[in-house]
Design an enzyme around this catalytic site. Sequence first.
Site, short mmCIF file in Angstrom:
data_model
loop_
_atom_site.label_atom_id
_atom_site.label_comp_id
_atom_site.label_asym_id
_atom_site.label_seq_id
_atom_site.Cartn_x
_atom_site.Cartn_y
_atom_site.Cartn_z
N HIS A 55 0.85 -1.19 0.00
CA HIS A 55 0.00 0.00 0.00
C HIS A 55 0.89 1.24 0.00
O HIS A 55 2.04 1.20 0.44
CB HIS A 55 -0.89 0.03 1.24
CG HIS A 55 -1.97 -1.00 1.24
ND1 HIS A 55 -3.02 -0.95 2.12
CD2 HIS A 55 -2.16 -2.11 0.47
CE1 HIS A 55 -3.82 -1.97 1.90
NE2 HIS A 55 -3.32 -2.69 0.91
N GLU A 57 0.96 3.94 1.83
CA GLU A 57 1.48 4.36 3.14
C GLU A 57 2.62 3.44 3.59
O GLU A 57 3.63 3.90 4.13
CB GLU A 57 0.36 4.33 4.19
CG GLU A 57 -0.83 5.19 3.85
CD GLU A 57 -1.91 4.47 3.07
OE1 GLU A 57 -3.04 4.97 3.07
OE2 GLU A 57 -1.65 3.41 2.46
N CYS A 85 -5.83 2.13 5.99
CA CYS A 85 -6.48 0.92 6.47
C CYS A 85 -5.85 0.50 7.80
O CYS A 85 -4.89 1.11 8.28
CB CYS A 85 -6.32 -0.20 5.43
SG CYS A 85 -4.62 -0.81 5.26
N CYS A 88 -2.02 -0.28 7.48
CA CYS A 88 -1.17 0.90 7.34
C CYS A 88 -1.22 1.78 8.58
O CYS A 88 -0.21 2.34 8.99
CB CYS A 88 -1.57 1.68 6.10
SG CYS A 88 -1.23 0.76 4.57
#
Length: 163
Positions: A55, A57, A85, A88
Amino acid sequence: MVLIPDEELMRLALSEAGQALSEAEVPVGAVLALPDGRVFPGHNMTAALGRPSAHAEHIAIEKAAGALSDWRLEGSVLVSTVEPCLMCGGLAVLARVSRIVFGAPDPRFGAFGSVTDITAMGNLNHYPTVTGGLMAEEAGSLVRSFFRSLRAGRAVPAPESGA
């Protein structure tokens, strides 16, 4: 300490989201800014790398930690186009990120108020300050158009200028 305005960091994150979109990834971008002014960008790369953890992040945090050779990112700011999420958000807490700023809320996976709220969990040893809604419409429209195109069976839309 070098303070980069949140809006400038969000513009960089939106550029990263545009890069993800051009690679047919979910268009989420993030940047992690250190107190010394260094900025580490990331965008979603789950399909390209074949890793569920890739992801935006996560990538930005890993780049910064690698540059510092330290997992503690105290004093840093993580800016993401979409609400992080749970994975992260948890990584940001573990890395001691001081502030998290996000654009669009994520009603399916958001971990800072939409689905759950990490900052309301007891017994953590670190709690970042969180601000949501910065340039939310711009960030959210990228994700909405991406998924609308996928559902319609069309090619992923090209990023608009400035994204």
